[in-house]
Design a protein around this motif. Sequence first.
Motif, short mmCIF file in Angstrom:
data_model
loop_
_atom_site.label_atom_id
_atom_site.label_comp_id
_atom_site.label_asym_id
_atom_site.label_seq_id
_atom_site.Cartn_x
_atom_site.Cartn_y
_atom_site.Cartn_z
N CYS A 90 -5.71 7.29 -9.81
CA CYS A 90 -4.51 6.48 -9.65
C CYS A 90 -4.66 5.46 -8.54
CB CYS A 90 -3.29 7.36 -9.42
SG CYS A 90 -3.51 8.66 -8.19
N GLY A 91 -3.78 4.47 -8.56
CA GLY A 91 -3.79 3.42 -7.55
C GLY A 91 -2.84 2.31 -7.96
N GLY A 92 -2.80 1.26 -7.16
CA GLY A 92 -1.95 0.12 -7.45
C GLY A 92 -2.46 -0.66 -8.65
N LYS A 93 -1.55 -1.35 -9.32
CA LYS A 93 -1.90 -2.14 -10.51
C LYS A 93 -2.95 -3.20 -10.18
CE LYS A 93 0.51 -4.53 -14.26
NZ LYS A 93 1.84 -5.05 -14.71
N ASN A 136 0.83 -1.21 0.00
CA ASN A 136 0.00 0.00 0.00
C ASN A 136 0.86 1.26 0.00
OD1 ASN A 136 -1.96 -1.65 2.49
ND2 ASN A 136 -2.46 -1.55 0.33
N ALA A 137 2.03 1.17 0.64
CA ALA A 137 2.87 2.36 0.79
C ALA A 137 3.35 2.89 -0.56
CB ALA A 137 4.08 2.03 1.67
N ARG A 138 3.53 1.99 -1.53
CA ARG A 138 4.07 2.46 -2.81
C ARG A 138 3.14 3.45 -3.50
NH1 ARG A 138 6.62 -0.78 -8.08
NH2 ARG A 138 8.01 0.95 -8.62
N PRO A 139 1.85 3.16 -3.70
CA PRO A 139 1.01 4.18 -4.33
C PRO A 139 0.86 5.44 -3.47
CG PRO A 139 -0.32 2.30 -3.58
CD PRO A 139 1.11 1.90 -3.51
N PHE A 140 0.84 5.29 -2.15
CA PHE A 140 0.73 6.49 -1.31
C PHE A 140 1.91 7.42 -1.56
CE2 PHE A 140 -1.57 3.71 2.11
CZ PHE A 140 -2.70 3.67 1.32
N ILE A 141 3.12 6.86 -1.63
CA ILE A 141 4.33 7.66 -1.87
C ILE A 141 4.35 8.17 -3.31
CG2 ILE A 141 6.85 7.54 -2.08
CD1 ILE A 141 6.74 5.49 0.28
N THR A 142 4.10 7.29 -4.27
CA THR A 142 4.18 7.63 -5.69
C THR A 142 3.29 8.81 -6.04
OG1 THR A 142 4.74 5.37 -6.36
CG2 THR A 142 3.74 6.80 -8.03
N PHE A 185 4.00 -3.69 -8.82
CA PHE A 185 3.96 -4.48 -7.58
C PHE A 185 5.29 -4.43 -6.83
CE2 PHE A 185 0.73 -6.87 -10.18
CZ PHE A 185 -0.36 -6.54 -9.40
N ILE A 186 5.23 -4.84 -5.57
CA ILE A 186 6.43 -5.01 -4.75
C ILE A 186 6.61 -6.49 -4.44
CG2 ILE A 186 7.47 -4.59 -2.47
CD1 ILE A 186 6.31 -1.89 -2.42
N ASN A 187 7.81 -6.99 -4.67
CA ASN A 187 8.17 -8.35 -4.24
C ASN A 187 9.03 -8.23 -2.98
OD1 ASN A 187 6.90 -9.64 -6.43
ND2 ASN A 187 8.68 -9.27 -7.73
#
Length: 467
Positions: free
Chosen positions: A225-228, A39-45, A259-261
């Motif tokens: 916007c949002g995560g894939k 979740n943190a990735r879209p919030f930051i992006t 995505f994040i791995n």
Amino acid sequence: MHIYNSQTRKKEEFKPLHEGKVGIYACGPTVYDYFHIGNARPFITFDVLRRQLEREGYEVTFVQNFTDIDDKMIRRANEEGITVKELGERFIAEYYKDAKALGVRPATVHPKATEHMDQIIALVKKLVDSGHAYAVGGDVYYRVSSFPGYGKLSGQKMEDREMGASERLNVETEKEDPADFALWKAQKPGEPAWESPWGMGRPGWHIECSAMSMEYLGDTFDIHCGGKDLLFPHHENEIAQSEGATGKPYVNYWMHNGFINIDNQKMSKSLGNFFTVRDISKEYDLEAVRMFMLSAHYRSPINFSRDQIAAAHASLTRLYTARDQMKFLLSGAADAPLSAQEEEFLARLAGYEKRFDEAMDDDMNTADAIGAIFELVKDANVTLNNLSSKKAVEAALASLKALTDVLGLLQKDEDGLPADIQAMVDERAQARKDKNWKRSDELRDAIKAAGYILEDTREGQKVRKGV
């Protein structure tokens, strides 16, 4: 600015609907737990997208919702013996704590689904009245076959459509077609519910975002916007129900992050590599996590590992060291005219800012933007010294601050040292002057234990907060 539009699958020049203004809707968290690193990735992006648009002079209305009524929330609240509202309020407060630690600014508006029931019910009623939706036994479903454009975002055809993950567990026989999705759900025993034309019930997930986004940004707005992972079915369903209700285009630009791995494996609870940001904050500095996220292009998959965070931490430390060196030089700089060499340096600073903006305008290429910042820092380290004029050092500091502010970096320790740390630094200076090396070492260790980095230089002691 050019951004990659997920709907057209190409980079497009960004042209806002209204000159000088941008409306952005970003999908927020379902507030039943701490949010996770994915979740943190879209919030930051998309926080950075907003900051760059503001740097370019736009007035940005940034809307990020809280989903505060949901199956997961009901289950969690029942397990804890509290109300869904109490659960939601608790984790909304926790969201703000973790988001702040990640450098994510609050949205212009943070709407809650439970506070927009009138808008949600009105939107569902409009869809029923127009034939895009139908009621069965207190439930209301969207008739996907009524919307010819279904699939234009994801590229999935109607006949290939899979059920959304939240629907797979409960395939209702009353639906006209398995592809139809819930807009309104009839109340089950023990569930919170609201009055509606179809009886007591609550909204489906997809309709919440349509109602809230259009309430604050209008029937058509600039960027969603949002995560894939949300592209299908959530965003696809948003388009169908929004455009079905208004007959107008819903969103002009769709943006989705990759995505994040975790250690080269997909993040999942079953693999034991599912981490909340709160968990990660106990081991890593969250500003280093932000740096890590921005070191790769937002649409690319990234791999979260100790080595990657260590590398991001080291890069961040270099930036803090450069900033603190500039502040140190400024404290002793002469108020003198710029030299020819310094005039050339200021011209180069403008060049670094231009390269930063060009990278950011190329679909948010934060990796190249960070590269421009490090070139600025390298140049400043070589050019600026104890003889530099005040104007030159101030210009370097201003450029560094302007660019790192867009990325949400270098936000710590803008003010002076705390009194207790400053007292130890002063005492250590005196101990070194008295050649009391034992006491000097003790104070150095105490300063380090308090989370500060101390360096002995030709100009004297330099102390900064660790990152």
